[in-house]
Design a protein around this motif. Structure first.
Motif, mmCIF file in Angstrom:
data_model
loop_
_atom_site.group_PDB
_atom_site.id
_atom_site.type_symbol
_atom_site.label_atom_id
_atom_site.label_comp_id
_atom_site.label_asym_id
_atom_site.label_seq_id
_atom_site.Cartn_x
_atom_site.Cartn_y
_atom_site.Cartn_z
ATOM 1 N N MET A 1 35.560 67.658 -9.874
ATOM 2 C CA MET A 1 34.500 66.829 -9.325
ATOM 3 C C MET A 1 35.111 65.762 -8.424
ATOM 4 S SD MET A 1 31.423 67.582 -10.623
ATOM 5 C CE MET A 1 30.288 66.546 -11.476
ATOM 6 N N ALA A 2 34.442 65.511 -7.316
ATOM 7 C CA ALA A 2 34.854 64.479 -6.375
ATOM 8 C C ALA A 2 34.181 63.163 -6.768
ATOM 9 C CB ALA A 2 34.450 64.890 -4.966
ATOM 10 N N ARG A 3 34.672 62.067 -6.203
ATOM 11 C CA ARG A 3 34.097 60.761 -6.528
ATOM 12 C C ARG A 3 33.747 60.015 -5.248
ATOM 13 N NH1 ARG A 3 38.142 58.036 -10.567
ATOM 14 N NH2 ARG A 3 36.604 56.395 -10.290
ATOM 15 N N VAL A 4 32.586 59.339 -5.270
ATOM 16 C CA VAL A 4 32.122 58.547 -4.134
ATOM 17 C C VAL A 4 31.608 57.199 -4.635
ATOM 18 C CG1 VAL A 4 31.530 60.523 -2.670
ATOM 19 C CG2 VAL A 4 29.823 59.614 -4.229
ATOM 20 N N ARG A 5 31.597 56.204 -3.740
ATOM 21 C CA ARG A 5 31.096 54.856 -4.066
ATOM 22 C C ARG A 5 29.826 54.621 -3.274
ATOM 23 N NH1 ARG A 5 35.393 51.968 -3.278
ATOM 24 N NH2 ARG A 5 35.762 51.582 -5.477
ATOM 25 N N PHE A 6 28.809 54.086 -3.957
ATOM 26 C CA PHE A 6 27.551 53.753 -3.298
ATOM 27 C C PHE A 6 27.696 52.396 -2.621
ATOM 28 C CE2 PHE A 6 23.155 51.929 -3.689
ATOM 29 C CZ PHE A 6 22.646 52.622 -2.607
ATOM 30 N N LEU A 7 27.389 52.331 -1.314
ATOM 31 C CA LEU A 7 27.568 51.106 -0.538
ATOM 32 C C LEU A 7 26.290 50.293 -0.353
ATOM 33 C CD1 LEU A 7 29.813 52.609 2.297
ATOM 34 C CD2 LEU A 7 30.556 51.360 0.247
ATOM 35 N N GLY A 8 25.183 50.768 -0.881
ATOM 36 C CA GLY A 8 23.901 50.089 -0.688
ATOM 37 C C GLY A 8 23.844 48.730 -1.381
ATOM 38 N N PHE A 35 30.291 67.119 -1.819
ATOM 39 C CA PHE A 35 31.012 65.918 -1.396
ATOM 40 C C PHE A 35 30.695 65.557 0.056
ATOM 41 C CE2 PHE A 35 34.889 64.120 0.549
ATOM 42 C CZ PHE A 35 35.006 62.955 -0.183
ATOM 43 N N ASP A 36 30.758 66.533 0.952
ATOM 44 C CA ASP A 36 30.514 66.257 2.373
ATOM 45 C C ASP A 36 29.103 65.738 2.626
ATOM 46 O OD1 ASP A 36 33.080 66.966 3.130
ATOM 47 O OD2 ASP A 36 32.537 69.065 3.511
ATOM 48 N N GLY A 37 28.151 66.169 1.819
ATOM 49 C CA GLY A 37 26.779 65.704 1.964
ATOM 50 C C GLY A 37 26.611 64.219 1.666
ATOM 51 N N TYR A 38 27.518 63.677 0.894
ATOM 52 C CA TYR A 38 27.484 62.239 0.599
ATOM 53 C C TYR A 38 28.271 61.450 1.646
ATOM 54 C CZ TYR A 38 25.331 63.131 -3.921
ATOM 55 O OH TYR A 38 24.454 63.502 -4.906
ATOM 56 N N VAL A 39 29.525 61.825 1.878
ATOM 57 C CA VAL A 39 30.381 61.017 2.756
ATOM 58 C C VAL A 39 29.976 61.085 4.225
ATOM 59 C CG1 VAL A 39 32.343 61.017 1.175
ATOM 60 C CG2 VAL A 39 32.166 62.804 2.918
ATOM 61 N N CYS A 40 29.116 62.047 4.598
ATOM 62 C CA CYS A 40 28.630 62.057 5.981
ATOM 63 C C CYS A 40 27.623 60.923 6.201
ATOM 64 C CB CYS A 40 28.036 63.415 6.341
ATOM 65 S SG CYS A 40 26.432 63.758 5.595
ATOM 66 N N GLN A 41 27.103 60.360 5.112
ATOM 67 C CA GLN A 41 26.189 59.213 5.184
ATOM 68 C C GLN A 41 27.029 57.936 5.066
ATOM 69 O OE1 GLN A 41 22.679 59.758 2.561
ATOM 70 N NE2 GLN A 41 23.631 61.734 2.081
ATOM 71 N N THR A 42 27.731 57.612 6.141
ATOM 72 C CA THR A 42 28.741 56.549 6.106
ATOM 73 C C THR A 42 28.185 55.160 5.807
ATOM 74 O OG1 THR A 42 28.591 56.316 8.511
ATOM 75 C CG2 THR A 42 30.286 57.796 7.638
ATOM 76 N N THR A 43 26.890 54.942 5.982
ATOM 77 C CA THR A 43 26.321 53.622 5.666
ATOM 78 C C THR A 43 25.911 53.522 4.204
ATOM 79 O OG1 THR A 43 24.116 54.336 6.349
ATOM 80 C CG2 THR A 43 25.497 53.256 8.030
ATOM 81 N N ALA A 44 25.919 54.667 3.488
ATOM 82 C CA ALA A 44 25.474 54.659 2.096
ATOM 83 C C ALA A 44 26.577 55.020 1.104
ATOM 84 C CB ALA A 44 24.303 55.623 1.919
ATOM 85 N N TRP A 45 27.528 55.874 1.509
ATOM 86 C CA TRP A 45 28.537 56.374 0.578
ATOM 87 C C TRP A 45 29.931 56.309 1.187
ATOM 88 C CZ3 TRP A 45 26.605 57.289 -4.140
ATOM 89 C CH2 TRP A 45 25.246 57.563 -4.243
ATOM 90 N N GLU A 46 30.920 56.108 0.314
ATOM 91 C CA GLU A 46 32.321 56.033 0.731
ATOM 92 C C GLU A 46 33.135 56.956 -0.187
ATOM 93 O OE1 GLU A 46 35.035 52.265 1.434
ATOM 94 O OE2 GLU A 46 34.503 52.465 -0.685
ATOM 95 N N ALA A 47 34.049 57.709 0.404
ATOM 96 C CA ALA A 47 34.900 58.602 -0.391
ATOM 97 C C ALA A 47 35.856 57.790 -1.253
ATOM 98 C CB ALA A 47 35.691 59.521 0.531
#
Length: 75
Positions: A1-8, A35-47
Motif C-alpha cells: 500500500m502507498a501512503r499520501v497526506r491530505f493537504l486540505g 496512488f496516481d489518482g490521489y497525487v495527481c490532485q496536487t492541491t489536495a494530496w501529497e505523496a
C-alpha cells in the motif's frame, strides 16, 4: 500500500475508502494501483510513500520466433 497526506484545511470524506473521513495533514494508506489518482490532485494530496516495485513478478517471456509459412497453393 502507498501512503499520501491530505493537504486540505477541512476534513473530507473519501468514498473510495469506504466513506472514511480524512483530517487535514493526515497520512493515509491507499491501494498501489490508485496512488496516481490521489497525487495527481496536487492541491489536495501529497505523496509520502510511493507504491512498491514488485520484484517477485517474473518478467514476461520473449515471444518465440518461428519461420514464416509458405502460402498454400490453390488447386
Amino acid at each position: 500500500m502507498a501512503r499520501v497526506r491530505f493537504l486540505g484545511h477541512e476534513p473530507v470524506t473519501v468514498p473510495e475508502l469506504n466513506g472514511r473521513t480524512v483530517q487535514p495533514d493526515e497520512v493515509i494508506e491507499v491501494p498501489d494501483d490508485r496512488f496516481d489518482g490521489y497525487v495527481c490532485q496536487t492541491t489536495a494530496w501529497e505523496a509520502v510513500e510511493e507504491p512498491r516495485v514488485q520484484d517477485d513478478v517474473a518478467p514476461a517471456a520473449p515471444l518465440k520466433k518461428t519461420a514464416a509459412k509458405l502460402p498454400q497453393r490453390e488447386g
